[in-house]
Scaffold this motif. Structure first.
Motif, short mmCIF file in Angstrom:
data_model
loop_
_atom_site.label_atom_id
_atom_site.label_comp_id
_atom_site.label_asym_id
_atom_site.label_seq_id
_atom_site.Cartn_x
_atom_site.Cartn_y
_atom_site.Cartn_z
N ALA A 70 -2.57 11.51 144.22
CA ALA A 70 -1.89 10.07 144.21
C ALA A 70 -2.58 9.29 143.07
CB ALA A 70 -2.10 9.10 145.46
N LEU A 71 -3.82 9.63 142.80
CA LEU A 71 -4.58 8.83 141.78
C LEU A 71 -4.33 9.57 140.66
CD1 LEU A 71 -8.14 8.47 142.93
CD2 LEU A 71 -6.45 6.74 142.44
N VAL A 72 -3.83 10.81 140.34
CA VAL A 72 -3.47 11.19 139.23
C VAL A 72 -2.06 10.49 138.73
CG1 VAL A 72 -2.39 13.27 138.19
CG2 VAL A 72 -4.35 13.35 139.47
N ALA A 73 -1.23 10.40 139.56
CA ALA A 73 -0.22 9.68 139.42
C ALA A 73 -0.06 8.33 138.96
CB ALA A 73 1.14 10.08 140.67
N ILE A 74 -0.93 7.48 139.77
CA ILE A 74 -1.22 6.29 139.48
C ILE A 74 -1.71 6.12 137.93
CG2 ILE A 74 -2.86 4.28 140.08
CD1 ILE A 74 -2.37 5.28 143.04
N VAL A 75 -2.96 6.95 137.75
CA VAL A 75 -3.56 6.79 136.19
C VAL A 75 -2.40 7.13 135.36
CG1 VAL A 75 -5.22 7.65 134.74
CG2 VAL A 75 -5.92 6.93 137.43
N GLY A 76 -1.58 8.12 135.65
CA GLY A 76 -0.46 8.41 134.53
C GLY A 76 0.28 7.38 134.28
N LEU A 77 0.97 6.67 135.51
CA LEU A 77 1.91 5.84 135.23
C LEU A 77 1.29 4.49 134.76
CD1 LEU A 77 3.59 5.92 138.79
CD2 LEU A 77 4.64 6.70 136.25
N ALA A 78 0.04 4.26 134.81
CA ALA A 78 -0.69 3.15 134.25
C ALA A 78 -0.89 3.29 132.64
CB ALA A 78 -2.02 2.96 134.93
N ALA A 79 -1.17 4.59 132.33
CA ALA A 79 -1.14 4.85 131.16
C ALA A 79 -0.04 4.61 130.22
CB ALA A 79 -1.73 6.35 131.01
N VAL A 80 1.20 4.93 130.75
CA VAL A 80 2.33 4.69 130.14
C VAL A 80 2.57 3.20 129.97
CG1 VAL A 80 4.97 4.88 130.35
CG2 VAL A 80 3.43 7.02 131.05
N THR A 81 2.13 2.53 131.11
CA THR A 81 2.33 1.02 131.01
C THR A 81 1.41 0.39 129.92
OG1 THR A 81 2.54 0.84 133.40
CG2 THR A 81 1.93 -1.26 132.22
N VAL A 82 0.47 0.86 129.71
CA VAL A 82 -0.43 0.48 128.48
C VAL A 82 0.05 0.97 127.17
CG1 VAL A 82 -2.61 0.96 127.34
CG2 VAL A 82 -2.66 0.39 129.92
N GLY A 83 0.73 2.33 127.11
CA GLY A 83 1.16 2.68 126.09
C GLY A 83 2.40 1.82 125.76
N ILE A 84 3.39 1.66 126.51
CA ILE A 84 4.50 0.59 126.19
C ILE A 84 4.14 -0.75 125.65
CG2 ILE A 84 6.60 -0.60 127.15
CD1 ILE A 84 6.59 1.50 129.42
N GLY A 85 2.98 -1.30 126.11
CA GLY A 85 2.41 -2.31 125.47
C GLY A 85 1.89 -1.96 123.96
N ILE A 86 1.35 -1.07 123.78
CA ILE A 86 0.61 -0.71 122.31
C ILE A 86 2.02 -0.32 121.62
CG2 ILE A 86 -0.44 1.00 120.99
CD1 ILE A 86 -2.42 1.27 123.49
N ALA A 87 3.11 0.51 122.27
CA ALA A 87 4.31 0.71 121.18
C ALA A 87 5.18 -0.35 121.32
CB ALA A 87 4.61 2.13 121.50
N ALA A 88 4.79 -1.43 121.62
CA ALA A 88 5.97 -2.64 122.05
C ALA A 88 6.95 -2.53 120.78
CB ALA A 88 5.34 -3.73 122.36
N GLY A 89 6.14 -2.60 119.61
CA GLY A 89 7.09 -3.03 118.25
C GLY A 89 8.03 -1.74 118.31
N THR A 90 7.67 -0.36 118.21
CA THR A 90 8.63 0.71 118.19
C THR A 90 9.71 0.62 119.25
OG1 THR A 90 6.62 1.86 117.48
CG2 THR A 90 8.63 3.16 117.89
N LEU A 91 9.17 0.48 120.26
CA LEU A 91 10.03 0.21 121.57
C LEU A 91 11.01 -0.90 121.44
CD1 LEU A 91 10.82 1.94 123.92
CD2 LEU A 91 9.37 0.33 125.57
N TRP A 92 10.54 -2.02 121.06
CA TRP A 92 11.76 -3.05 120.70
C TRP A 92 12.67 -2.85 119.71
CZ3 TRP A 92 13.89 -6.37 123.05
CH2 TRP A 92 14.51 -7.72 122.49
N ARG A 93 12.08 -2.08 118.56
CA ARG A 93 13.12 -1.90 117.70
C ARG A 93 14.44 -0.82 117.83
NH1 ARG A 93 8.72 -2.88 114.39
NH2 ARG A 93 7.74 -0.85 114.73
#
Lengths: 489, 891
Positions: A442-465
């Motif tokens: 479960a922790l693996v899944a939690i950390v993986g999903l959290a990493a994607v959340t952070v990643g979306i923030g970092i790549a917000a510009g790309t994702l928004w375009r």
């Protein structure tokens, strides 16, 4: 796309055949989930800007047969759904999760994922109905699995209300077929044009009611808080990520692609319903004291944000809705996994009886990221999703919507603070319950999903375009219609 | 690159701490101090460039939605950035000594560093969204730092602080969105150029009010000031850093940045002047009655922030210069005094003013720092406080602002006296306490003294170092240049006399503390905090009401709402065509069927027993079968009849496990509501059905029949549609059946002992042996001919299933299972596997899943249909059997 259609039933059948060998079954299931996620990600990243891939099933061209249509929104949603699905499959093997004890869980989960992917990809109204049915039955059984009075009661409410949705859906299909002579989405869009006639509007209204019920919009959300809190963590993660979001997606396809509601009374109605959904959901959450109930009410309020984007209808607003959908699927499923693990660690679902979980670094970090994102704290994904929605509303001078969206953000912060304070910050009220073992997956899944959340923030510009071009494509409608009817491969 | 270092140094240090989470407190402190020192050094090194051309840095990030990483080091920004770095350095060293032995220190220092980086974003960010990110991060860090001790009051205070500042953050966000919407600017530094456009816009007041609310929450201005004294639950060095020197300045800082755009407007002056004055009053009201030195400092910070707001409301470069200088001076002396209070707490174990006195002997260095800090706070030359106070006098203020500023000056003198002088030099109230007091070691003394001397340096060296920078910042903020000749000493005797007179008055007032407190207690107190609590409680009450109304738990209510919603949404379209619907075109023969359907439904609704209800529903089902027949769909009608029959059997089987039907005692009103819902739903459905007939577009139907024959090789178009043209739909639907079977196998377990189903009859038993093979043969025939004539896999599967059910009824479920050779769930699953296989053959042979592939009369659609047959057989048998076996096991 072929793999997305063909793979899940095989994995489900294999998992059924392996009922007596749960260890092997889990491996096959997780491997299959991983393959599905790979195929979905491959599809999503394989699409060129502006490309809409059409797949004619069985060689029967639209509008006679069924087509699957992967525009970039659908493909991205399938990718995110499959990714979250894989995470939930991994989390379901955790020792504290009841799902582990049920060999039937894995086949059901794969069929649910399959139906969700089908619902995102199909370009045919009746085929969508079929996927809704598969989803409904799979989720009903998943929900009721394990039995118990509370669980069955929730499941019955869930299925009963959703059957009304099915009836409304069928009514809508019938009248649209009667009036327009077709059920292919693109063909319907072509026949209906920019201003639906009254009979079409009546049928579309039925469909809208059906989809709003699926989305858990006000006043049709009662099934959700009645049932979600009874499920196991992995099941709740799957449901929260997928079920209502398919509903929202269906609303989007209906009111934007098939039957534009911009010049109908349904548009202001949807706008007000979305605001009511946001407010009612968040106020409901603020009063709850059990982790899963808090989170369940928050699904409703977040759905309101997405519906708001759809109701506003401009290209940036649709982009905001698309952004919101993707962000929310990741964050919400993660929060349910976290809540499940936290409840298992503390031996209760009531925040007042929990505490001291800040000692769990991975769980704590996962919560801070997921909850902060849900509350819209920058620079996490939820901040950008909310900012996009608010900016889209302000561009259209919808000040009520702006104010409501911001205030609802405040109460979301309130709820997340409540969880943080009670579950993580304060000391455990009593001696900690026996720490559950084997929750590593479960922790693996939690950390993986959290990493994607952070990643979306970092790549917000790309994702928004990306979202902006998706929004423009949706608002234009014609690319979808010509892709399906103009020149299918 | 220096500009990036200002932000990155604390971030990297925090990352280092996160990686080395288990490092000792001393190493953590060193890393933190290093991060702050680097940040401060980079800021100081950039100072000269700020006077010429500000350095900028832009890294693309989230535009056009959110921020780019755009930094700009102008004078005003660098002043705050240097403060954050220098004070941060002092604080981390102090905290290492003060918090020695406290738990989770590396985490505390990491949070502190993230906070410092976030402050630098506010200071240097040129992109409004980037500033906002820093803004929210400081709120969150403050929350985490305040609750660090995890005492209940700390948890409460931290939550309140974050909620208030969080609400303000959302308000600020709204304001920024509007400003961005109006002006279209991407950089804060461009804002002054858009001033005219902005001020002429009708939305400007809304934007300004929203922004001021945001800044007011952050800078603890009335009516949001109440969170700041509560936040004193934080460890003292944290309070000194966040809640005196830096974070609470963020609101003032940002307002000053916006001064060139909004300054001078009536709304700006009214808002800031009014809020500032009220803040000063609210703080002054609390000062004399506060015993805790830390609380005293907190209230004096509120007072200072109010003063800054009042100064900001004024126009002109002189006022702006006063803002800059006061902000600097305040950070230095208030930081010093906080650390002094921390040292007192550390050395004596109390912070209560009445208990303290005579500490100068035991704590000489702390006493010296306290005196230096107090001197600056009072405005004695040549301290920074004096320079700032002289500049405040030069600001062009009206009577309200002037009197507020005068009150503030008096109050500051009093607080300085109470905190910096009295505990050390006043007669000891509790002699043992004064004797046992002790200094706290170098880690506490050095930073305290350093900050105190900094306050002196700001004053003494002000003319050469601070003045040009402050003047440049003030000029930027005011939009007009100002001469920067700052005085170190009073220039005239009158000036000196008036200054000393104010100080003397302040000290006299300070000595009348108890009396002042008694007088002031007549004024209202704590209104805004109570208002906040009431508002939150009201929201929660509304939430409870919402849950009560919408989640009442009664399924019938939920269903009613769902149905009515459907009616309402369809109603928008129906309302326009309701009177033109082709009612007269309903054929006559339809009416008896309609009557049958309605009668069946009514019977089901009015039934007193389950059996009667089922009979009613059965009538509806058979009526629908009649409808199918009348529309030329015999397959459908046949299937409908069989399904209907089977359903009745299943219901009857299930009923024996259920308790007696409870008569629902419905209220009359409730019955009426239900009737309205039912009638409305029925009417809407009828209208929809009629509306469906109004279409003018040719249907696909004819094309489908032609296609079924030409490409689907089948005369039975219904079957071709099911197994070929729309095989995917069927594939999905049989999956639903399989899922139902899984559900039945998982959920249906032995209940209470049921009544026997049928008396076992030897004749039936013998007949069943014969019937099963016959049924199977018949089913295969149905399946084979289904492609051209009525039949097909579904109905065929039902036939075999009926045979098995007969066996089960005659000889029991276990016998039936033996007759089947395999568990029904396996049969059902293999049905899906067969259908999948048919699709896969199409994929390989035709390039697409479910592509029909024919070899003479044999084609994949037939294989698909066989899958349907097998699956339906498995599902039906499983469902019936599960109940029978359950009861055989139970009896």
């Amino acid at each position: 796309m072929t793999a997305i259609l063909v793979l899940p039933p095989v994995i489900a059948l294999l998992a059924l055949a392996l009922l007596r060998w749960p260890a092997i079954q889990r491996r096959v299931s997780i491997g299959g989930g991983g393959l599905l996620a790979l195929a979905a990600v491959n599809l999503a990243f394989g699409l060129e800007p502006g490309e809409i891939r059409v797949w004619v099933l069985g060689g029967w061209p639209a509008p006679l047969g069924i087509v699957w249509v992967a525009d970039r929104l659908a493909a991205a949603l399938v990718a995110v759904a499959a990714f979250v699905g894989a995470a939930a499959l991994v989390a379901a093997s955790a020792g504290h999760d009841e799902a582990r004890q049920h060999p039937l869980w894995h086949p059901l989960a794969h069929l649910l994922l399959w139906a969700v992917c089908g619902a995102f990809l199909t370009g045919d109204l009746f085929n969508l109905f079929v996927w809704f049915e598969v989803m409904l039955m799979a989720s009903f059984v998943l929900m009721a699995l394990g039995g118990g009075r509370e669980r069955l009661e929730g499941a019955v409410k869930y299925v009963a209300m959703n059957l009304i949705s099915s009836v409304l859906f069928l009514c809508g299909c019938g009248i649209l077929y009667g009036v327009c002579g077709t059920l292919n989405a693109a063909d319907l869009a072509r026949v209906i044009g920019a201003r639906p006639e009254p009979a079409v509007l009546a049928g579309g209204g039925c469909l809208l009611a059906a989809f709003l019920l699926k989305s858990a919009a006000f006043p049709l959300f009662a099934w959700l808080p009645a049932s979600y809190h009874t499920t196991t963590p992995a099941t709740a993660a799957l449901f929260s990520a997928l079920l209502t979001k398919v509903g929202v997606y269906a609303v989007l396809r209906l009111t934007v692609t098939v039957m534009p509601i911009a010049e109908t009374p349904l548009q202001p109605l949807l706008l007000w319903l979305s605001l009511a959904t946001m407010v009612v959901g968040v106020l409901g959450a603020a009063t709850q004291m059990e982790l899963k109930r808090i989170l369940a009410f928050h699904i409703i309020s977040q759905v309101g944000y997405m519906l708001l984007g759809i109701a506003l209808g401009s290209a940036p607003a649709l982009a905001a809705a698309a952004f919101y959908l993707i962000h929310h699927i990741i964050v919400k499923s993660n929060l349910f996994l976290i809540a499940g693990l936290a409840a298992a660690q503390g031996g209760s679902d009531d925040v007042r009886r929990l505490g001291g979980l800040r000692q769990h670094p991975a769980l704590y970090a996962g919560f801070i990221i997921a909850a902060g994102s849900l509350a819209g704290l920058p620079p996490l994904s939820g901040f950008f999703a909310k900012l996009a929605t608010v900016r889209a509303a302000s561009e259209l001078a919808q000040w009520t919507a702006v104010v409501v969206a911001l205030l609802v953000g405040f109460f979301t912060l309130y709820s997340m603070l409540k969880i943080h304070r009670e579950v993580f910050a304060k000391d455990a009220p009593s001696s900690p319950a026996a720490a559950s073992t084997g929750s590593g997956s479960a922790l693996v899944a939690i950390v993986g999903l959290a990493a994607v959340t952070v990643g979306i923030g970092i790549a917000a510009g790309t994702l928004w375009r990306w979202a902006l071009s998706v929004g423009a494509e949706l608002a234009a409608r014609t690319p979808y219609i010509t892709a399906v009817l103009g020149g299918p491969r | 690159m220096l500009i990036a270092a200002i932000v990155l140094a604390p971030v990297l240090a925090a990352a280092l701490l996160a990686v080395a989470a288990r490092s000792g407190a001393r190493i953590a402190a060193l890393v933190a101090a290093g991060g702050c020192a680097l940040s401060a050094g980079a800021a100081l090194a950039l100072l000269p460039s700020a006077l010429l051309v500000p350095e900028t840095l832009t890294v693309p990030w989230a535009a056009p939605l959110g921020p780019d990483l755009a930094l700009r080091a102008d004078a005003w920004g660098l002043i705050l950035a240097s403060l954050v770095g220098i004070v941060g350095l002092c604080i981390t060293i102090y905290a290492a000594g003060y918090l020695h032995g406290a738990p989770d220190l590396p985490r505390l220092f990491a949070t502190l560093l993230v906070f410092a980086a976030a402050m630098q974003l506010i200071a240097l960010g040129d992109d409004p969204w980037l500033v906002f990110i820093g803004w929210e991060l400081t709120s969150v860090c403050s929350y985490l730092l305040v609750l660090h001790t995890r005492r209940p009051e700390a948890l409460r205070a931290a939550t309140t602080a974050l909620l208030v500042t969080g609400l303000g953050g959302l308000s600020l966000l709204g304001g920024l969105v509007i400003v961005q919407q109006i002006t279209g600017i991407e950089r804060l530094s461009e804002l002054p150029t858009a001033r005219d456009h902005l001020l002429a816009h009708p939305w400007m007041p809304a934007a300004l009010i929203a922004i001021v609310i945001g800044c007011a929450t952050k800078s603890a201005l009335f009516p949001f000031h109440f969170w700041l004294p509560g936040a004193m639950a934080a460890p003292t060095p944290i309070s000194a850093y966040l809640h005196a020197a830096t974070m609470v300045k963020a609101g003032i800082f940002l307002l000053a940045r916006l001064h060139p755009a909004f300054g001078g407007t009536a709304l700006w002056e009214a808002l800031l002047g009014g809020l500032g004055a009220l803040t000063v009053l609210a703080a002054a009201r609390r000062l004399p009655s506060t015993d805790d030195l830390k609380q005293l400092l907190a209230w004096s910070t509120v007072l200072a922030l109010g003063t800054l707001a009042v100064l900001l409301s004024l126009d002109g470069a002189a006022a702006m210069l006063a803002v800059v200088l006061l902000l600097l001076a305040h950070a230095a002396y208030k930081g010093t005094l906080f650390l002094v209070v921390g040292a007192i707490d550390h050395g004596t174990g109390t912070r209560l003013l009445p208990r303290l006195g005579g500490l100068a002997r035991a704590m000489p260095w702390t006493a010296a720092s306290g005196m230096l800090g107090a001197a600056s706070m009072m405005g004695l030359p040549p301290f920074a406080g004096f320079v700032a106070k002289e500049q405040v006098k030069l600001a062009e203020a009206g009577w309200l602002a002037s009197s507020t500023l005068f009150l503030s000056a008096l109050a500051l003198v009093a607080v300085a006296w109470w905190v910096g002088i009295r505990p050390f030099w006043h007669r000891a109230a509790e002699p043992p306490l004064a004797e046992q007091a002790h200094e706290g070691g170098l880690a506490l003394l050095v930073p305290t003294l350093a900050l105190a001397i900094l306050g002196l340096l700001f004053g003494v060296a002000g003319a050469w170092i601070v003045a040009p920078l402050a003047a440049r910042a003030a000029a930027d903020l005011a939009g007009s240049a100002i001469d920067a000749g700052l005085p170190i000493l009073p220039s005239t005797a009158l000036q000196a006399a008036s200054g000393f007179a104010v100080i003397a008055c302040g000290i006299l007032l300070a000595e009348q503390r108890e009396r002042l407190a008694r007088w002031l207690s007549l004024l209202p107190n704590g209104l805004s905090a109570r208002l906040w609590d009431h508002a939150l409680h009201a929201a929660l009450a509304a939430g409870r009401a919402v849950v009560h109304v919408t989640q009442h738990g009664d399924l019938r209510g939920y269903l009613g709402v769902a149905l009515l919603s459907g009616v309402a949404l369809a109603g928008f379209g129906l309302a326009d065509i309701a009177w033109t619907l082709p009612v007269s075109q309903i054929p006559l023969w339809m009416w008896p069927i309609a009557v049958l359907l309605v009668a069946g439904a009514l019977m089901a609704a009015a039934a007193r027993t389950r059996l009667a209800a089922i009979a009613g529903l059965g009538a509806v089902g058979y009526g629908i079968a009649l409808l199918f027949v009348s529309h030329g769909a015999p397959d459908l009608a046949f299937t409908q009849v069989v399904v209907e029959t089977l359903t009745v059997v299943l219901f009857v089987l299930a009923f024996r496990h259920l308790p007696e039907l409870r008569a629902y005692a419905l209220l009359e009103r409730r019955r009426a509501v239900n009737a309205v819902i039912a009638v409305a739903s029925g009417a809407a459905a009828t209208a929809l059905a009629l509306a469906a007939e109004t279409g003018t577009v040719p249907h696909l139907g004819d094309r489908l029949i032609a296609a079924a024959w030409e490409r689907g090789h089948g005369a039975n178009a219904v079957n071709v549609i099911l197994v070929d043209i729309r095989a995917l739909d069927t594939f999905g639907e049989i999956t639903v059946l399989l899922l139902a079977a899984i559900g039945v196998s998982a959920l249906v377990t032995a209940g209470s002992a049921p009544r026997p189903l049928l008396a076992r009859s030897p004749i039936l038993s013998a007949a069943s042996r014969l019937i099963l093979p016959l049924a199977t043969l018949f089913a295969l025939w149905l399946w084979w001919r289904g492609h051209h004539q009525p039949g097909g896999g579904f109905i065929a599967g039902l036939c075999v299933a009926a045979g098995v059910v007969l066996v089960a009824a005659a000889r029991g479920g276990i016998a039936a299972r033996r007759a089947l050779l395999a568990p029904p769930l396996a049969i059902a699953a293999s049905g899906l596997a067969l259908a999948w296989l048919a699709g896969a053959v199409g994929l390989i042979a035709g390039g697409s899943f479910l592509f029909p592939h024919w070899l003479g009369p044999f084609g994949t659609p037939l294989l698909f249909d066989l899958g349907v047959l097998v699956l339906v057989l498995g599902v039906v048998v499983l469902t019936v059997e599960q109940m029978l076996i359950a009861e055989e096991g139970g009896t």
